[in-house]
Write a protein that holds these residues in place. Structure first.
Motif, PDB file in Angstrom:
ATOM      1  N   GLU A  60       0.804  -1.219  -0.154  1.00 62.19           N
ATOM      2  CA  GLU A  60       0.038  -0.107  -0.127  1.00 62.19           C
ATOM      3  C   GLU A  60       0.776   1.377  -0.102  1.00 62.19           C
ATOM      4  OE1 GLU A  60      -3.241   0.152   2.820  1.00 62.19           O
ATOM      5  OE2 GLU A  60      -2.734  -1.839   3.550  1.00 62.19           O
ATOM      6  N   LYS A  75       1.182  -4.679   2.823  1.00 60.22           N
ATOM      7  CA  LYS A  75      -0.321  -4.841   3.295  1.00 60.22           C
ATOM      8  C   LYS A  75      -0.472  -5.586   4.337  1.00 60.22           C
ATOM      9  CE  LYS A  75      -2.410  -4.014  -1.141  1.00 60.22           C
ATOM     10  NZ  LYS A  75      -3.275  -4.431  -2.044  1.00 60.22           N
ATOM     11  N   ARG A  79      -8.212  -4.821   7.147  1.00 59.97           N
ATOM     12  CA  ARG A  79      -8.553  -3.600   6.328  1.00 59.97           C
ATOM     13  C   ARG A  79      -8.096  -2.400   7.177  1.00 59.97           C
ATOM     14  NH1 ARG A  79     -11.648  -3.300   2.114  1.00 59.97           N
ATOM     15  NH2 ARG A  79     -12.178  -1.289   1.284  1.00 59.97           N
TER      16      ARG A  79
END
Length: 94
Positions: A60, A75, A79
């Motif tokens: 990310e 990552k 989330r």
């Protein structure tokens, strides 16, 4: 040691490139970028913060400030987890 002398020649035969800039210069000779050429991905973008992550499937990108500092971080399985960690680090809490 470490598999004998054949290890380095096998790597070359499988398509590994030299660890110097000559391969890139030969491969991309004639390619033009009038803006900013990203060093990690060779993408031509408007400014450094627009450089994509080299491995977008597992990284990310976070812009650290408006002056062009951006980082690509692995990552997480959760989330928003990496983004929260970046914000805590910015505040000096991590």
């Amino acid at each position: 040691m470490f598999g004998g002398t054949s290890g380095s020649s096998n790597q070359r035969e499988r398509g590994n490139v030299a660890s110097d800039s000559s391969w890139y210069q030969q491969t991309y000779d004639g390619a033009a970028c009038s803006n900013y050429l990203c060093p990690g991905t060779l993408a031509c973008v408007d400014k450094p913060t627009h450089c994509p992550c080299a491995w977008p499937g597992v990284e990310e990108k976070f812009e650290m400030d408006s002056d062009g500092i951006a980082v690509c971080l692995s990552k997480s399985g959760r989330r928003g987890f990496v983004g929260r960690k970046v914000e805590l680090a910015r505040k000096g809490l991590l």
